[in-house]
Write a protein that holds these residues in place. Structure first.
Motif, short mmCIF file in Angstrom:
data_model
loop_
_atom_site.label_atom_id
_atom_site.label_comp_id
_atom_site.label_asym_id
_atom_site.label_seq_id
_atom_site.Cartn_x
_atom_site.Cartn_y
_atom_site.Cartn_z
N UNK A 1 -12.42 54.86 20.93
CA UNK A 1 -12.46 53.51 21.50
C UNK A 1 -11.88 52.50 20.51
N UNK A 2 -11.12 51.55 21.00
CA UNK A 2 -10.41 50.61 20.13
C UNK A 2 -11.36 49.82 19.24
N UNK A 3 -12.46 49.32 19.82
CA UNK A 3 -13.39 48.50 19.04
C UNK A 3 -14.03 49.31 17.90
N UNK B 1 -13.34 48.67 13.85
CA UNK B 1 -14.48 48.39 12.97
C UNK B 1 -14.48 49.33 11.77
N UNK B 2 -14.19 50.60 12.03
CA UNK B 2 -14.15 51.57 10.93
C UNK B 2 -12.99 51.29 9.97
N UNK B 3 -11.89 50.79 10.50
CA UNK B 3 -10.76 50.41 9.64
C UNK B 3 -11.19 49.42 8.57
N UNK B 4 -11.86 48.37 9.01
CA UNK B 4 -12.27 47.32 8.09
C UNK B 4 -13.34 47.82 7.11
N UNK B 5 -14.29 48.62 7.61
CA UNK B 5 -15.34 49.11 6.72
C UNK B 5 -14.80 50.06 5.67
N UNK B 6 -13.86 50.88 6.04
CA UNK B 6 -13.23 51.77 5.05
C UNK B 6 -12.44 50.95 4.04
N UNK B 7 -11.80 49.89 4.50
CA UNK B 7 -11.10 48.99 3.58
C UNK B 7 -12.06 48.40 2.57
N UNK B 8 -13.25 48.00 3.04
CA UNK B 8 -14.26 47.45 2.12
C UNK B 8 -14.69 48.50 1.10
N UNK B 9 -14.78 49.76 1.53
CA UNK B 9 -15.15 50.84 0.59
C UNK B 9 -14.08 51.04 -0.46
N UNK B 10 -12.82 50.95 -0.06
CA UNK B 10 -11.70 51.14 -0.99
C UNK B 10 -11.60 50.00 -2.00
N UNK B 11 -12.17 48.85 -1.67
CA UNK B 11 -12.08 47.69 -2.56
C UNK B 11 -12.72 47.99 -3.91
N UNK B 12 -13.61 48.99 -3.98
CA UNK B 12 -14.27 49.32 -5.24
C UNK B 12 -13.43 50.24 -6.13
N UNK C 1 -4.31 45.58 7.25
CA UNK C 1 -3.12 45.22 8.02
C UNK C 1 -3.02 46.05 9.30
N UNK C 2 -3.45 47.29 9.25
CA UNK C 2 -3.43 48.12 10.45
C UNK C 2 -4.34 47.54 11.52
N UNK C 3 -5.48 47.00 11.07
CA UNK C 3 -6.40 46.34 12.01
C UNK C 3 -5.77 45.08 12.59
N UNK C 4 -5.14 44.27 11.72
CA UNK C 4 -4.61 42.98 12.16
C UNK C 4 -3.35 43.12 13.00
N UNK D 1 -15.72 39.96 18.25
CA UNK D 1 -14.90 40.56 17.20
C UNK D 1 -14.32 39.54 16.23
N UNK D 2 -14.61 38.25 16.44
CA UNK D 2 -14.01 37.20 15.62
C UNK D 2 -14.42 37.33 14.16
N UNK D 3 -15.70 37.60 13.91
CA UNK D 3 -16.17 37.70 12.53
C UNK D 3 -15.45 38.82 11.79
N UNK D 4 -15.26 39.96 12.48
CA UNK D 4 -14.57 41.09 11.86
C UNK D 4 -13.12 40.73 11.55
N UNK D 5 -12.49 40.01 12.45
CA UNK D 5 -11.10 39.60 12.25
C UNK D 5 -10.99 38.64 11.07
N UNK D 6 -11.90 37.63 11.02
CA UNK D 6 -11.90 36.70 9.88
C UNK D 6 -12.05 37.46 8.57
N UNK D 7 -13.00 38.41 8.55
CA UNK D 7 -13.26 39.17 7.34
C UNK D 7 -12.01 39.96 6.92
N UNK D 8 -11.33 40.58 7.88
CA UNK D 8 -10.12 41.35 7.57
C UNK D 8 -9.03 40.45 7.01
N UNK D 9 -8.90 39.25 7.57
CA UNK D 9 -7.89 38.30 7.08
C UNK D 9 -8.17 37.90 5.64
#
Length: 614
Positions: free
Chosen positions: A50-52, A56-67, A80-83, A114-122
């Motif tokens: 499912x797209x949603x 969501x997993x795209x952004x969360x994995x990105x947050x994990x990679x930030x470390x 960027x893939x999310x956006x 989904x706005x909060x997730x989009x803001x966070x990704x940006x």
């Protein structure tokens, strides 16, 4: 089953990336393979989930990679893939207009689930871009790197502008101010204050415009932003607006008090501390300009002791206008010392390239001298404060020189900064007296992190007789007529040993060799956190380079046989110094930060080749 398989493969890929992250940045092939494994997972499952859920997993994995710092590119790819689901063009083309930005990324409005997730990704994408730029060009010497950072700031501001009306997104506003401040402070340190002022102003206004962020809980952070704005103005030689903004900050702090409706009898200790610290930050920035301007407006009020502080030693305290203003505005040695440091600090002034005040501004010279002597009094353990509800002043001697700054103490870092400022302003009596106290303190500490400060002061003491030969006669032995004694007898011997090399009157190359070998010893340790500040190390390297180059060029142009001249003029010693300088550059990891260092290396190679040919 598909989701379970997806999650299992993700966990495996992230585990691999974390393990590879410990391999260091040198293992580029391993890092690339690890990132490709993750990318292949995204491609494999995009059409099966499912797209949603997928987004969501795209952004969360990105947050994990930030470390994991080695995977900034993979991190950027996640965001960027999310956006890219919102836009088919270059993402950077959407950040120039708020209306276009909003309609592109929030077609269903900012209240969409989904706005909060989009803001966070940006936001996360922008931070990732900044970090990638810093990893390749820390000092932002490339104009393109600087422009990228400014673009990131613009994008962060636009994201916050769209999110600001939504109270439920206050966390995003708060995080945005932190990102803006972090980038702006970096740019301020490299002399770009004029370009970041508008962004710091925006961050400050955002904190004031979000109702949830108006609480006392966020006041410390607001005061930090206000201080940065004020500092920006001062860096831009616009002190009057720096003071005005600081006074505005005091008003805003008072507004928070009124909003909290705090009864002073019920006010808890933590809240009192928050308001006191916020008020102190604003007061320091006000003092930074007021201490000079008040003297300009009252030239006739100068004491007879001007220009010779020794005459004021026996006068009743406060002895000077500066001491009086410090005692009236700040309660406690730590606060007074902080105000002194800020009043003396100037972003355009390097430690080893002093620029004393213009001679015609006598009043300013008076203030500077008084500030330094007031600071020396504090380091010596003397404290002056105004008695509450009275015009009386209380003067007492106490042990206030401690490792960490507190209500009654001065930090070791602050004391070292004071000495550097004294060197920069050529306040040699203060420099010699303060360095006695501080060196004794540093050498009595077991923590190796203090070695950094000790190395920096060692370099300064070696540079002083070279840059100012007529000013270094007083030395720092306590047996040679210094105005201040060391705090302990045993400390006096340590201090004398600390500087004895720089007092020797021998041939120039001897002193330069000592300086070069000392610089090399400072950077030879594997602990990067104990290396001297890059600014000091850079100036030491450039000084040695210019001296060696001058001497060697004189030998090369003497017109007689080159090899004979080498022996005649002891040029081997100058080549040896230049070789040490080259080693300092290599060990300090500064070779890629300045094109001049490449010139030094090439010049050394050419000289050695000429010697070999001769």
């Amino acid at each position: 089953p598909v989701a379970s398989s997806f999650e299992a493969e993700l966990r495996g890929a992230l585990g691999l990336l974390r393990r590879l992250g410990g391999a260091g940045e040198a293992e580029h092939d391993l890092h690339r393979r690890g990132a490709n494994t993750l990318f292949n997972i995204w491609i494999k499952y995009k059409s099966q989930l499912p797209e949603s859920y997928y987004n969501e997993r795209l952004v969360k994995v990105g947050d994990s990679l930030a470390q994991i710092k080695e995977y900034k590119l993979a991190l950027l790819h996640c965001y960027e893939r999310y956006l890219q689901q919102f836009v088919s063009v270059n993402l950077d083309d959407t950040v120039n207009d708020a209306h276009v930005f909003k309609s592109t990324f929030f077609p269903n409005g900012v209240r969409d689930k989904n706005a909060a997730l989009t803001f966070h990704a940006l936001q996360a994408r922008n931070v990732c871009i900044y970090q990638m730029v810093c990893s390749s060009d820390r000092n932002l010497q490339n104009q393109e790197s600087l422009q990228t950072c400014l673009n990131v700031l613009t994008s962060l501001r636009l994201t916050m502008q769209v999110a600001l009306p939504q109270e439920n997104l206050c966390w995003l506003i708060y995080n945005g101010t932190i990102h803006i401040y972090t980038i702006c402070r970096h740019l301020m340190m490299i002399g770009q204050s004029a370009k970041v002022l508008e962004y710091l102003l925006w961050a400050s206004v955002c904190m004031e415009s979000s109702i949830p962020l108006l609480s006392v809980h966020y006041l410390t952070w607001r005061a930090t932003l206000y201080t940065a704005v004020s500092q920006c103005y001062f860096d831009c030689q616009d002190g009057i607006h720096g003071e005005i903004f600081a006074r505005r900050g005091l008003i805003k702090i008072d507004e928070v008090k009124q909003l909290e409706n705090i009864d002073s009898s019920l006010e808890n200790v933590e809240t009192q501390k928050i308001f006191k610290e916020a008020t102190l930050k604003m007061s320091v920035m006000i003092f930074k300009r007021a201490i000079y301007e008040s003297r300009r407006k009252s030239k006739s009020s100068r004491r007879d002791s001007r220009g010779n502080p020794k005459k004021a030693v026996n006068l009743p305290r406060p002895r000077t206008i500066t001491e009086r203003l410090l005692a009236e505005m700040f309660d406690g040695a730590a606060a007074q010392f902080l105000a002194i440091l800020e009043a003396l600090s100037d972003s355009s002034r390097n430690v080893l390239r002093p620029h004393p005040p213009p001679p015609d501004e006598i009043e300013i010279r008076d203030v500077i001298s008084e500030l330094f002597h007031a600071g020396l009094e504090i380091l010596s353990g003397n404290r002056l404060r105004k008695q509450k509800g009275s015009s009386e002043y209380i003067y007492k001697t106490e042990n206030i020189f401690v490792i960490t700054a507190g209500e009654k103490g001065v930090s070791g870092d602050a004391a070292v900064k004071f000495i550097k400022l004294a060197f920069s302003y050529e306040e040699w009596e203060v420099f010699d007296s303060a360095i006695e106290l501080v060196v004794n303190f540093l050498q009595s500490q077991d923590d190796p992190t203090w070695k950094k400060a000790e190395m920096e002061l060692k370099l300064l003491t070696l540079m002083q007789p070279l840059l100012f030969p007529r000013k270094s006669e007083c030395g720092f032995s306590v047996h040679e007529g210094n105005s201040k004694k060391a705090s302990t007898p045993q400390g006096s011997e340590k201090t004398q040993t600390f500087r004895e090399d720089s007092l020797k009157k021998e041939e120039p190359y001897h002193d330069l060799t000592i300086l070069a070998t000392t610089a090399l010893s400072c950077v030879s340790t594997s602990q990067q956190n104990v290396h001297p500040d890059k600014e000091i190390l850079f100036d030491v390297i450039m000084y040695l380079w210019q001296e060696c180059k001058t001497e060697l060029e004189q030998i090369q142009t003497s017109g007689s046989d080159y090899l004979e001249d080498i022996h005649k003029h002891k040029a081997y010693q100058w080549v040896h110094i230049l070789w040490i300088v080259n080693e300092v550059i290599e060990k300090s990891s500064m070779a890629d930060t300045n094109i001049m260092f490449a010139e030094i290396t090439l010049y050394l190679a050419a000289v050695l080749e000429n010697i070999a040919d001769s």
